[in-house]
Design a protein around this motif. Structure first.
Motif, PDB file in Angstrom:
ATOM      1  N   ILE A  12       0.850  -1.197   0.000  1.00  0.00           N
ATOM      2  CA  ILE A  12       0.000   0.000   0.000  1.00  0.00           C
ATOM      3  C   ILE A  12       0.884   1.245   0.000  1.00  0.00           C
ATOM      4  N   ALA A  13       1.904   1.246   0.861  1.00  0.00           N
ATOM      5  CA  ALA A  13       2.802   2.404   0.949  1.00  0.00           C
ATOM      6  C   ALA A  13       3.612   2.587  -0.331  1.00  0.00           C
ATOM      7  N   TYR A  14       4.080   1.483  -0.926  1.00  0.00           N
ATOM      8  CA  TYR A  14       4.829   1.585  -2.183  1.00  0.00           C
ATOM      9  C   TYR A  14       3.980   2.236  -3.278  1.00  0.00           C
ATOM     10  N   GLN A  15       2.749   1.766  -3.414  1.00  0.00           N
ATOM     11  CA  GLN A  15       1.885   2.310  -4.462  1.00  0.00           C
ATOM     12  C   GLN A  15       1.647   3.804  -4.259  1.00  0.00           C
ATOM     13  N   CYS A  16       1.393   4.198  -3.019  1.00  0.00           N
ATOM     14  CA  CYS A  16       1.127   5.609  -2.744  1.00  0.00           C
ATOM     15  C   CYS A  16       2.374   6.463  -2.944  1.00  0.00           C
ATOM     16  N   THR A  17       3.545   5.890  -2.675  1.00  0.00           N
ATOM     17  CA  THR A  17       4.792   6.621  -2.916  1.00  0.00           C
ATOM     18  C   THR A  17       4.961   6.920  -4.402  1.00  0.00           C
ATOM     19  N   GLU A  18       4.609   5.963  -5.252  1.00  0.00           N
ATOM     20  CA  GLU A  18       4.716   6.208  -6.690  1.00  0.00           C
ATOM     21  C   GLU A  18       3.775   7.316  -7.144  1.00  0.00           C
ATOM     22  N   VAL A  19       2.617   7.405  -6.510  1.00  0.00           N
ATOM     23  CA  VAL A  19       1.677   8.470  -6.861  1.00  0.00           C
ATOM     24  C   VAL A  19       2.256   9.836  -6.469  1.00  0.00           C
ATOM     25  N   VAL A  20       2.807   9.930  -5.269  1.00  0.00           N
ATOM     26  CA  VAL A  20       3.413  11.204  -4.840  1.00  0.00           C
ATOM     27  C   VAL A  20       4.599  11.543  -5.732  1.00  0.00           C
ATOM     28  N   ILE A  72      14.270   6.421   8.045  1.00  0.00           N
ATOM     29  CA  ILE A  72      15.315   5.739   7.278  1.00  0.00           C
ATOM     30  C   ILE A  72      15.952   6.730   6.310  1.00  0.00           C
ATOM     31  N   SER A  73      17.124   6.343   5.777  1.00  0.00           N
ATOM     32  CA  SER A  73      17.826   7.221   4.845  1.00  0.00           C
ATOM     33  C   SER A  73      17.133   7.223   3.491  1.00  0.00           C
ATOM     34  N   ARG A  74      17.417   8.270   2.705  1.00  0.00           N
ATOM     35  CA  ARG A  74      16.840   8.338   1.357  1.00  0.00           C
ATOM     36  C   ARG A  74      17.426   7.245   0.468  1.00  0.00           C
ATOM     37  N   ASP A  75      18.673   6.838   0.729  1.00  0.00           N
ATOM     38  CA  ASP A  75      19.271   5.749  -0.053  1.00  0.00           C
ATOM     39  C   ASP A  75      18.515   4.442   0.181  1.00  0.00           C
ATOM     40  N   GLU A  76      18.195   4.169   1.447  1.00  0.00           N
ATOM     41  CA  GLU A  76      17.461   2.943   1.752  1.00  0.00           C
ATOM     42  C   GLU A  76      16.061   2.991   1.144  1.00  0.00           C
ATOM     43  N   ALA A  77      15.428   4.151   1.223  1.00  0.00           N
ATOM     44  CA  ALA A  77      14.093   4.293   0.631  1.00  0.00           C
ATOM     45  C   ALA A  77      14.152   4.066  -0.877  1.00  0.00           C
ATOM     46  N   GLY A  78      15.180   4.615  -1.515  1.00  0.00           N
ATOM     47  CA  GLY A  78      15.331   4.438  -2.962  1.00  0.00           C
ATOM     48  C   GLY A  78      15.535   2.990  -3.349  1.00  0.00           C
ATOM     49  N   GLU A  79      16.333   2.264  -2.578  1.00  0.00           N
ATOM     50  CA  GLU A  79      16.579   0.852  -2.871  1.00  0.00           C
ATOM     51  C   GLU A  79      15.293   0.041  -2.708  1.00  0.00           C
ATOM     52  N   ARG A  80      14.528   0.346  -1.692  1.00  0.00           N
ATOM     53  CA  ARG A  80      13.258  -0.366  -1.497  1.00  0.00           C
ATOM     54  C   ARG A  80      12.299  -0.095  -2.650  1.00  0.00           C
ATOM     55  N   ARG A 138      13.114   0.631  -5.737  1.00  0.00           N
ATOM     56  CA  ARG A 138      13.609  -0.072  -6.934  1.00  0.00           C
ATOM     57  C   ARG A 138      13.210  -1.555  -6.887  1.00  0.00           C
ATOM     58  N   GLN A 139      13.263  -2.150  -5.704  1.00  0.00           N
ATOM     59  CA  GLN A 139      12.845  -3.549  -5.566  1.00  0.00           C
ATOM     60  C   GLN A 139      11.343  -3.694  -5.849  1.00  0.00           C
ATOM     61  N   TRP A 140      10.567  -2.729  -5.387  1.00  0.00           N
ATOM     62  CA  TRP A 140       9.130  -2.728  -5.670  1.00  0.00           C
ATOM     63  C   TRP A 140       8.869  -2.652  -7.176  1.00  0.00           C
ATOM     64  N   GLN A 141       9.591  -1.766  -7.840  1.00  0.00           N
ATOM     65  CA  GLN A 141       9.370  -1.594  -9.277  1.00  0.00           C
ATOM     66  C   GLN A 141       9.789  -2.834 -10.071  1.00  0.00           C
ATOM     67  N   ARG A 142      10.777  -3.570  -9.565  1.00  0.00           N
ATOM     68  CA  ARG A 142      11.127  -4.860 -10.187  1.00  0.00           C
ATOM     69  C   ARG A 142       9.942  -5.812 -10.107  1.00  0.00           C
ATOM     70  N   ALA A 143       9.305  -5.842  -8.955  1.00  0.00           N
ATOM     71  CA  ALA A 143       8.148  -6.727  -8.789  1.00  0.00           C
ATOM     72  C   ALA A 143       6.998  -6.300  -9.700  1.00  0.00           C
ATOM     73  N   VAL A 144       6.740  -4.998  -9.763  1.00  0.00           N
ATOM     74  CA  VAL A 144       5.650  -4.493 -10.602  1.00  0.00           C
ATOM     75  C   VAL A 144       5.881  -4.877 -12.062  1.00  0.00           C
ATOM     76  N   SER A 145       7.122  -4.820 -12.505  1.00  0.00           N
ATOM     77  CA  SER A 145       7.419  -5.134 -13.910  1.00  0.00           C
ATOM     78  C   SER A 145       7.000  -6.555 -14.268  1.00  0.00           C
ATOM     79  N   ARG A 146       6.964  -7.444 -13.279  1.00  0.00           N
ATOM     80  CA  ARG A 146       6.571  -8.828 -13.534  1.00  0.00           C
ATOM     81  C   ARG A 146       5.054  -9.019 -13.496  1.00  0.00           C
ATOM     82  N   ALA A 147       4.352  -8.078 -12.874  1.00  0.00           N
ATOM     83  CA  ALA A 147       2.874  -8.171 -12.779  1.00  0.00           C
ATOM     84  C   ALA A 147       2.178  -7.483 -13.932  1.00  0.00           C
TER      85      ALA A 147
END
Length: 490
Positions: free
Chosen positions: A378-386, A466-474, A476-485
């Motif tokens: 839920i948080a990942y999706q809303c982050t992409e919207v922002v 958390i740091s912005r680097d950690e947020a960015g890495e998370r 990117r992992q979400w977007q990898r998953a989305v690419s498969r869906a």
């Protein structure tokens, strides 16, 4: 003198009535769930009669709970699930079929058949992306599959979103109307000249005779007769616009995020904005004879509904309230990513062919890991919207949140971490109903617009941890998953 306001909050899974004071304090609340109908995959329907009966029942129960009568209610405000489409007989008032719900994807093939030029014109005129989400193709499907075109052209039938259906019945068939916020979600309303658009009506072959009249959001829409009392209905507004108003996001730069069945980010703008990142331009509201307020919106189709699925579909949890403790019982999701694209993906992808997916499962995956991954999704999706809103040039420095899932502190902390901004949970989290109540109170003259900023208060703030680097890495992992869906259904 009556000074209480009844907000009829008609949502996707339940009907509620909340009685407020003008300052926004809750006097009473009643809620009733009603059945969701899934005739086949990608189809979602509601019984219009169930919606009406449940809404009227909650109104009477709220009055009883508050120990007040109809004469104590100064006015009624209506807020509603948007885009959901009902057609009924003007004479009898009976619906000709079940309502087609905003989540329904049966008309995706018809939308896919539109040409690129038609899509561009739809976007230019309505501010929306051509999608089965909106009402136009749903109307067309009902007319075609129930052989109703001739009757519609002869003026025998009414189309409406849920607000219009409620209005018609509350006024005993005297009023067939909607407001600008709901009209702007039909894919038939021109947001520039503020009229039903002839080109779009011709494109979808929808007769003008079946359309509701369109009014300002705080108009006097009619009266509800109850126990010998006429209660004026003084607002109609779509649920997400109502939540924005109820969060006192009245000027550009202020943004609200609702965690409901879906998740919706809205921010008022000074003028209509054409997005390059899949955001929608919509009408926020109109007060009196002032020009309508424009807004940009990002849409997540499956938000809190994923918790309902974990409860009803998988039986992993018994109550949504358990999800926070389960998520916090493990340090992370153990590599599990959950893409809840049950109804496709909204902003920024607008992929109706995407479908839900869990990936990263191992023998060590537990129920808690899945619940945590679902809340994180839920948080990942809303982050992409922002992020889409920021790419389009909007400033988002804080978010005011509401909706059922905003009670989940784990979710809000995840949101703050991923976005790197404060998340504000208000003192009054019933923002949708409150927005409808305040809009009605404006129409009735119980409050002024300046009062709303004074009434709104934050109760709790979640700061990033958390740091912005950690947020960015998370992300990117979400977007990898989305690419498969994406584009799963062919």
């Amino acid at each position: 003198m009556a000074n209480l306001i009844a907000a009829l909050d008609q949502g996707t899974t339940s009907s509620r009535t909340i009685i407020f004071t003008p300052s926004g304090d809750i006097v009473a609340m009643a809620q009733q769930d009603y059945p969701q109908i899934y005739p086949q995959p990608d189809w979602v329907e509601h019984s219009p009669q169930n919606i009406l009966d449940s809404q009227l029942d909650t109104f009477k129960k709220a009055l009883k709970q508050a120990k007040v009568g109809a004469s104590d209610i100064a006015c009624i405000g209506i807020c509603n699930q948007r885009e959901t489409t009902v057609i009924w007989e003007r004479q009898s008032g009976k619906a000709v079929a079940n309502a087609i719900v905003w989540q329904d994807k049966r008309t995706a093939p018809a939308i896919a058949a539109l040409s690129d030029d038609q899509r561009k014109i739809i976007h230019q005129k309505t501010g929306l992306v051509a999608d089965a989400y909106f009402s136009a193709s749903k109307i067309r499907w009902l007319l075609d599959h129930h052989n109703l075109q001739a009757r519609a052209e002869q003026g025998e039938l009414c189309f409406g979103t849920i607000d219009s259906w409620l209005l018609f019945n509350l006024t005993n068939g005297d009023v067939h109307a909607t407001d600008v916020s709901n009209a702007s979600r039909t894919m038939l309303w021109n947001i520039h000249n503020h009229q039903w658009d002839d080109y779009l009506l011709t494109l979808f072959n929808i007769p003008t005779a079946m359309l509701p009249s369109v009014k300002a959001s705080n108009s006097h829409f009619g009266d509800y007769q109850l126990d010998g009392t006429s209660i004026p209905i003084h607002s109609v507004i779509g649920d997400q616009q109502a939540a924005t108003f109820g969060q006192a996001c009245l000027t550009p730069g202020q943004s609200k995020l609702t965690y409901g069945t879906g998740c919706f980010l809205l921010s008022p703008t000074e003028q209509t904005v054409a997005s390059s990142r899949g955001l929608l331009t919509t009408i926020g509201w109109q007060i009196d004879q002032q020009p309508p307020v424009s807004a940009v919106e990002g849409s997540v189709f499956i938000g809190g509904a994923v918790l309902q699925w974990l409860r009803d579909g998988l039986g992993i949890i018994q109550h949504a309230s358990e999800s926070q403790a389960m998520a916090e019982s493990v340090p992370d999701s153990n590599g599990v990513m959950f893409v809840p694209a049950f109804a496709g993906l909204g902003t920024p992808y607008w992929d109706s062919q995407a479908r839900g997916m869990m990936i990263g499962l191992t023998r060590s995956t537990s129920k808690a890991h899945i619940v945590r991954a679902a809340l994180e999704a839920i948080a990942y999706q809303c982050t992409e919207v922002v992020d889409a809103m920021r790419t389009d040039g909007a400033q988002v420095n804080e978010l005011r949140v509401d909706g059922g899932a905003s009670a989940n502190g784990f979710l809000l902390q995840q949101q703050a971490d991923l976005l790197g901004i404060p998340i504000l949970r208000p003192k009054q989290t019933e923002s949708t109903a409150l927005g409808a109540a305040w809009m009605a109170a404006l129409g009735k003259g119980l409050i002024k617009i300046d009062d709303i900023n004074q009434y709104w208060q934050a109760k709790q703030t979640f700061e990033p941890q958390i740091s912005r680097d950690e947020a960015g890495e998370r992300m990117r992992q979400w977007q990898r998953a989305v690419s498969r869906a994406k584009e799963w259904v062919k």
